[in-house]
Enzyme design. Structure first.
Site, PDB file in Angstrom:
ATOM      1  N   SER A  44      36.350  43.720  50.587  1.00  0.00           N
ATOM      2  CA  SER A  44      36.010  44.360  49.248  1.00  0.00           C
ATOM      3  C   SER A  44      35.146  43.723  48.614  1.00  0.00           C
ATOM      4  O   SER A  44      34.205  44.512  47.609  1.00  0.00           O
ATOM      5  CB  SER A  44      37.212  44.764  48.515  1.00  0.00           C
ATOM      6  N   ASP A  83      40.164  45.912  37.408  1.00  0.00           N
ATOM      7  CA  ASP A  83      41.547  45.786  37.961  1.00  0.00           C
ATOM      8  C   ASP A  83      42.030  44.149  38.041  1.00  0.00           C
ATOM      9  O   ASP A  83      43.138  44.046  38.503  1.00  0.00           O
ATOM     10  CB  ASP A  83      41.567  46.210  39.505  1.00  0.00           C
ATOM     11  N   HIS A  91      38.903  42.263  41.668  1.00  0.00           N
ATOM     12  CA  HIS A  91      37.599  42.207  42.058  1.00  0.00           C
ATOM     13  C   HIS A  91      36.611  41.575  41.041  1.00  0.00           C
ATOM     14  O   HIS A  91      36.920  41.955  39.829  1.00  0.00           O
ATOM     15  CB  HIS A  91      37.261  43.470  42.556  1.00  0.00           C
TER      16      HIS A  91
END
Length: 338
Positions: free
Chosen positions: A81, A246, A249
């Protein structure tokens, strides 16, 4: 050789020869640590039922440089990610776009980007990603960046298995003629919701994996850039700015910080970065056995390790460099026309 260097070398050797796994989290399987794991997972990303949205940054960068009608440099990003750019909303904010923009500016040449990274990917997904990259014999990359490892730590994947898949990916890409730069596992101990004792265990596991990734990558002809301290003290000191919504990240500024560290090595891999005749001792650069160089790099973000001598009194040797970071330009991708 230090104990940390011996551990990193043992992990890399186990990966190369199919040895047994060395668990990344060990004691995290019991008691209060398990409770911390569950609490952290409830507070960070990738926990919703909906698919993760990542802006697509594929396309052409630096079109204005294409005055001599040279074919664009072909650049591929693989990994998880973080490589995909989860956490930002604009394509130009993703690490692939930032690096493609910077590479085009340094090379003064158009760069075509393809990003095959997958949010949530572990190192074993690199087999599939490399197959995608090499599946078209008419479009083979000039250079690749791989960012992988965080999900291996959180899912307690044996480090030997992680490094085995990464080494195989680097080997396949190098055999196909591509230069390869690996951004090693970041410091998961810097993630804000993670509490002690999980924070200490995550930091230790991250560093062990990052050092072993460096050994495996360098021995296959690639280069590494440590994201460890870069995503550690800097992020820990300013988490609201460098982490995204979040709390896991990176934010747009966080990705830019990482891209500034990777860009000089990316350019050096293609011969676009001026090289000094000898390492700069004032910056603590120098030649070291690869395991020692890997451990040193794992403790300081932005540190580059590349192969130097295939054999030496303590095995292969590597060159450790601390390149000066360069701020990268930002631009949106242009469609690629055939």
């Amino acid at each position: 050789m230090s104990s940390r260097a011996r551990v990193a070398r043992r992990i890399a050797a186990g990966a190369a020869y199919g040895g047994g796994g060395i668990g990344l989290l060990g004691a995290a399987a019991v008691g209060v640590v398990l409770a911390e794991v569950q609490m952290a997972r409830r507070q960070v990303g990738n926990q919703g039922p909906d698919p993760v949205h990542v802006p697509s940054a594929d396309g052409l960068y630096g079109r204005a440089y294409d005055v001599e009608h040279r074919a664009p440099l072909r650049f591929v990003v693989l990994g998880d990610s973080t490589a995909a750019g989860q956490g930002v909303h604009r394509a130009r904010q993703t690490p692939g776009a930032l690096l493609a923009s910077g590479l085009a500016a340094v090379a003064e040449r158009a760069v075509e980007l393809r990003n095959v990274a997958l949010p949530g990917a572990q190192s074993d997904d690199l087999d599939r990603q490399v197959a995608l990259v090499l599946g078209d014999p008419e479009w083979l990359p000039d250079v690749c960046v791989i960012m992988i490892g965080a999900n291996d730590v959180t899912h307690r994947i044996p480090a030997t298995k992680s490094v085995r898949h990464l080494s195989a990916a680097v080997r396949r890409l190098r055999t196909a003629g591509a230069e390869v730069v690996v951004g090693t596992c970041p410091d998961l101990g810097s993630v804000e919701p993670v509490q002690q004792p999980l924070r200490w265990i995550a930091r230790r596991a991250s560093r062990q994996l990052a050092a072993a990734q460096t050994i495996g990558t360098v021995e296959q002809g690639g280069r590494t850039v440590s994201l460890m301290d870069l995503l550690g003290p800097e992020f820990s000191a300013n988490p609201r700015e460098l982490f995204g919504p979040d709390n896991f990240h990176p934010s747009a500024e966080g990705y830019a910080t990482a891209a500034m560290a990777v860009l000089p090595t990316l350019c050096a891999a293609l011969g676009l970065w001026p090289e000094e005749e000898r390492p700069d001792a004032t910056r603590e650069e120098g030649f070291l056995p690869v395991a020692r160089a890997a451990v040193r790099a794992a403790s300081e973000g932005g540190t580059e390790v590349t192969g130097a001598m295939p054999t030496g009194p303590r095995g292969p040797w590597a060159l450790l460099k601390r390149r000066r970071r360069r701020r990268v330009p930002t631009q949106d991708p242009a469609p690629v026309t055939s």
